[in-house]
Design an enzyme around this catalytic site. Structure first.
Site, PDB file in Angstrom:
ATOM      1  N   HIS A 164       0.796  -1.231   0.000  1.00 28.82           N
ATOM      2  CA  HIS A 164       0.000   0.000   0.000  1.00 28.82           C
ATOM      3  C   HIS A 164       0.832   1.287   0.000  1.00 28.82           C
ATOM      4  O   HIS A 164       0.271   2.378  -0.122  1.00 28.82           O
ATOM      5  CB  HIS A 164      -0.997  -0.007   1.164  1.00 28.82           C
ATOM      6  CG  HIS A 164      -2.352   0.485   0.788  1.00 28.82           C
ATOM      7  ND1 HIS A 164      -3.482   0.227   1.536  1.00 28.82           N
ATOM      8  CD2 HIS A 164      -2.770   1.242  -0.272  1.00 28.82           C
ATOM      9  CE1 HIS A 164      -4.529   0.812   0.946  1.00 28.82           C
ATOM     10  NE2 HIS A 164      -4.117   1.421  -0.140  1.00 28.82           N
ATOM     11  N   ASP A 176      -9.796  -0.182   4.357  1.00 27.79           N
ATOM     12  CA  ASP A 176      -8.597  -0.791   4.938  1.00 27.79           C
ATOM     13  C   ASP A 176      -8.872  -1.142   6.403  1.00 27.79           C
ATOM     14  O   ASP A 176      -9.648  -0.456   7.073  1.00 27.79           O
ATOM     15  CB  ASP A 176      -7.454   0.259   4.869  1.00 27.79           C
ATOM     16  CG  ASP A 176      -6.062  -0.338   4.870  1.00 27.79           C
ATOM     17  OD1 ASP A 176      -5.845  -1.347   5.559  1.00 27.79           O
ATOM     18  OD2 ASP A 176      -5.181   0.230   4.183  1.00 27.79           O
ATOM     19  N   HIS A 180      -6.423  -0.783   8.281  1.00 25.50           N
ATOM     20  CA  HIS A 180      -5.424   0.139   8.833  1.00 25.50           C
ATOM     21  C   HIS A 180      -5.619   1.545   8.263  1.00 25.50           C
ATOM     22  O   HIS A 180      -6.102   1.692   7.138  1.00 25.50           O
ATOM     23  CB  HIS A 180      -4.019  -0.343   8.467  1.00 25.50           C
ATOM     24  CG  HIS A 180      -3.787  -1.795   8.760  1.00 25.50           C
ATOM     25  ND1 HIS A 180      -3.983  -2.776   7.814  1.00 25.50           N
ATOM     26  CD2 HIS A 180      -3.413  -2.421   9.901  1.00 25.50           C
ATOM     27  CE1 HIS A 180      -3.722  -3.965   8.350  1.00 25.50           C
ATOM     28  NE2 HIS A 180      -3.380  -3.793   9.614  1.00 25.50           N
ATOM     29  N   ASP A 189      -3.030   3.627   7.681  1.00 21.79           N
ATOM     30  CA  ASP A 189      -1.870   3.924   6.824  1.00 21.79           C
ATOM     31  C   ASP A 189      -1.550   5.416   6.816  1.00 21.79           C
ATOM     32  O   ASP A 189      -1.233   6.002   5.782  1.00 21.79           O
ATOM     33  CB  ASP A 189      -2.110   3.413   5.386  1.00 21.79           C
ATOM     34  CG  ASP A 189      -2.185   1.887   5.320  1.00 21.79           C
ATOM     35  OD1 ASP A 189      -1.837   1.221   6.316  1.00 21.79           O
ATOM     36  OD2 ASP A 189      -2.601   1.357   4.280  1.00 21.79           O
ATOM     37  N   HIS A 194       4.363   1.148   3.925  1.00 19.12           N
ATOM     38  CA  HIS A 194       2.974   0.872   3.537  1.00 19.12           C
ATOM     39  C   HIS A 194       2.011   1.308   4.645  1.00 19.12           C
ATOM     40  O   HIS A 194       0.803   1.367   4.402  1.00 19.12           O
ATOM     41  CB  HIS A 194       2.760  -0.603   3.136  1.00 19.12           C
ATOM     42  CG  HIS A 194       2.660  -1.567   4.271  1.00 19.12           C
ATOM     43  ND1 HIS A 194       1.979  -2.766   4.167  1.00 19.12           N
ATOM     44  CD2 HIS A 194       3.168  -1.524   5.530  1.00 19.12           C
ATOM     45  CE1 HIS A 194       2.063  -3.422   5.320  1.00 19.12           C
ATOM     46  NE2 HIS A 194       2.777  -2.702   6.150  1.00 19.12           N
ATOM     47  N   ASP A 205      -7.578  -1.867   0.144  1.00 14.45           N
ATOM     48  CA  ASP A 205      -6.615  -2.825   0.706  1.00 14.45           C
ATOM     49  C   ASP A 205      -7.416  -4.081   1.040  1.00 14.45           C
ATOM     50  O   ASP A 205      -8.378  -4.004   1.821  1.00 14.45           O
ATOM     51  CB  ASP A 205      -5.998  -2.191   1.954  1.00 14.45           C
ATOM     52  CG  ASP A 205      -4.953  -3.060   2.638  1.00 14.45           C
ATOM     53  OD1 ASP A 205      -5.034  -4.300   2.542  1.00 14.45           O
ATOM     54  OD2 ASP A 205      -4.065  -2.489   3.299  1.00 14.45           O
ATOM     55  N   ASP A 212      -7.005  -6.323   2.968  1.00 15.67           N
ATOM     56  CA  ASP A 212      -7.104  -6.687   4.387  1.00 15.67           C
ATOM     57  C   ASP A 212      -8.252  -5.974   5.091  1.00 15.67           C
ATOM     58  O   ASP A 212      -8.527  -6.235   6.271  1.00 15.67           O
ATOM     59  CB  ASP A 212      -5.761  -6.528   5.120  1.00 15.67           C
ATOM     60  CG  ASP A 212      -5.333  -5.085   5.365  1.00 15.67           C
ATOM     61  OD1 ASP A 212      -6.180  -4.191   5.479  1.00 15.67           O
ATOM     62  OD2 ASP A 212      -4.095  -4.875   5.469  1.00 15.67           O
ATOM     63  N   GLU A 256      -2.288  -5.150  -1.659  1.00 14.66           N
ATOM     64  CA  GLU A 256      -1.913  -6.086  -0.586  1.00 14.66           C
ATOM     65  C   GLU A 256      -2.410  -7.514  -0.795  1.00 14.66           C
ATOM     66  O   GLU A 256      -2.511  -8.280   0.153  1.00 14.66           O
ATOM     67  CB  GLU A 256      -2.360  -5.550   0.797  1.00 14.66           C
ATOM     68  CG  GLU A 256      -1.748  -4.199   1.176  1.00 14.66           C
ATOM     69  CD  GLU A 256      -0.304  -4.260   1.699  1.00 14.66           C
ATOM     70  OE1 GLU A 256       0.209  -5.382   1.884  1.00 14.66           O
ATOM     71  OE2 GLU A 256       0.290  -3.181   1.898  1.00 14.66           O
TER      72      GLU A 256
HETATM   73  N1  LIG Z   1      -1.083  -1.334   4.151  1.00 19.18           N
HETATM   74  C1  LIG Z   1      -1.026  -2.033   5.282  1.00 19.18           C
HETATM   75  N2  LIG Z   1      -1.360  -3.296   5.275  1.00 19.18           N
HETATM   76  N3  LIG Z   1      -0.608  -1.399   6.379  1.00 19.18           N
HETATM   77  C2  LIG Z   1      -0.399  -1.994   7.670  1.00 19.18           C
HETATM   78  C3  LIG Z   1       0.176  -0.997   8.620  1.00 19.18           C
HETATM   79  C4  LIG Z   1       0.367  -1.571   9.992  1.00 19.18           C
HETATM   80  C5  LIG Z   1       0.935  -0.598  11.006  1.00 19.18           C
HETATM   81  N4  LIG Z   1      -0.003   0.438  11.302  1.00 19.18           N
HETATM   82  C6  LIG Z   1       2.251  -0.003  10.543  1.00 19.18           C
HETATM   83  O1  LIG Z   1       2.418   1.192  10.490  1.00 19.18           O
HETATM   84  O2  LIG Z   1       3.177  -0.707  10.232  1.00 19.18           O
HETATM   85 MN   LIG Z   2      -3.346  -0.497   3.626  1.00 21.93          MN
HETATM   86 MN   LIG Z   3      -4.284  -2.771   5.645  1.00 20.27          MN
END
Ligand SMILES: NC(=[NH2+])NCCC[C@H](N)C(=O)O
Ligand SMILES: [Mn+2]
Ligand SMILES: [Mn+2]
Length: 316
Positions: free
Chosen positions: A114, A137, A139, A141, A154, A239, A241, A284
């Site tokens: 990402h 998402d 998250h 990000d 990411h 994303d 996830d 992802e």
């Molecule tokens: N694009 C993603 N899957 N991001 C996950 C980020 C997880 C966590 N917040 C980090 O900064 O590492």
């Molecule tokens: Mn993401």
């Molecule tokens: Mn994510």
């Protein structure tokens, strides 16, 4: 016979320009660089043509080799991993997305991790005034170089396109291009402490899984689209996830309690219905993760079907 698609307000005709982003440098797990190839091998381009789209960018030599952009010597900025490599690749993606959008096509970027969102959002925003971003998402990000606990870029693209946090020398090409009011999150459930503060301080609209449970996805989408305004171009960054791991298991940072299959597709369908989707990312998908071959196939197939829904596939 190709289906006939309704007119799209911000794009000319019905052409999808694929932007292939086989890149994993924004996080430590190998495999996500094979996402684009797997999505194409599953027939994504053909499926979009069957919906009535002209699809460009899936030719035999279309897959870029980002290894050639790997710097001999990395820059150091705190714990950030591969800042110069990520910067070079995302700058390349930025140029490709910008060109595709400027030609009046829908830019569809297949990731990849990402961090690529730095290039897609900035590339689309360079063409489309008042762009609204719907970021789906688990998250947010939105870590900065100061708040990231992992150093994985990411987890940072949103703060980079907004221009918040300390300047990172490697990214001097990336100018702030997205205001906090132009963002809506859907599906959040694993947000770092520093990110929660950033979301709060910037008043960013976020529908976490709590709101999805509370209001239902139909109401969430009404509110999300209303927040961005009735008439703006929309970038969708999806994303995989965001989906529950039972739906999309082959991804690097799965988090339980996610969107159902239908909730994910409903998001895409309702954005298509606006007629204002100008660019989309599917990110992802990691074919090397997941328990077995079946979970890999399942994740790739769901990636393809999300894109189809965002580009006009309906249930009836
Ligand atoms: N694009 C993603 N899957 N991001 C996950 C980020 C997880 C966590 N917040 C980090 O900064 O590492
Ligand atoms: Mn993401
Ligand atoms: Mn994510």
């Amino acid at each position: 016979m190709a289906a006939s698609l309704p007119p799209q307000k911000y794009t000319r005709g019905h052409t999808v320009g694929l932007v292939l982003a086989p890149f994993s440098g924004g996080q430590p797990r190998g495999g996500v660089e094979h996402g684009p190839n797997q999505l194409l091998e599953n027939g994504l381009a053909k499926q979009l043509r069957a919906l009535g789209w002209t699809v460009e960018g899936d030719g035999p030599d279309a897959m870029p080799d980002f290894e050639s952009l790997r710097p001999a010597k990395e820059l150091v900025h705190g714990i950030l991993k591969n800042p110069l490599f990520v910067s070079r690749v995302t700058q390349k993606i930025h140029e490709l997305v910008k060109k595709t959008c400027a030609e009046g096509k829908v830019a569809l970027t297949l990731g990849g991790d990402h961090s690529i969102g730095m290039g897609t959002v900035s590339g689309s925003a360079a063409v489309h005034d008042n762009l609204g971003v719907i970021w789906v998402d688990a998250h947010a990000d939105i870590n900065t170089a100061d708040t990231t606990e992992s150093g994985n870029l990411h987890g940072c693209p949103m703060s980079f396109v907004m221009g918040i946090g300390p300047k990172v020398e490697a990214f001097s090409w990336l100018k702030p291009c997205l205001r906090p009011s132009r963002i809506v999150y859907i599906g959040l459930r694993d947000v770092d402490q520093g990110e929660k503060r950033i979301l709060r301080e910037n008043g960013i609209k976020a529908f976490s899984m709590h709101e999805v449970d509370k209001y239902g996805i139909g109401r969430v989408m009404e509110l999300a689209i209303a927040h961005l305004g009735a008439d703006c171009p929309i970038h969708l960054s999806f994303d995989v996830d965001a989906l529950d791991p039972s739906v999309a298991p082959a991804t690097g940072t799965p988090v339980r309690g996610g969107l159902s299959f239908r909730e994910g597709h409903y998001i895409c369908e309702s954005i298509f219905e606006t007629g204002r989707l100008v660019s989309m990312d599917i990110m992802e998908v990691n074919p090397q993760l997941g328990a077995d071959h079946a979970s890999l196939v399942q994740t790739i197939q769901v990636g393809c079907s999300l894109v189809r829904s965002a580009l006009g596939e309906t249930l009836l």
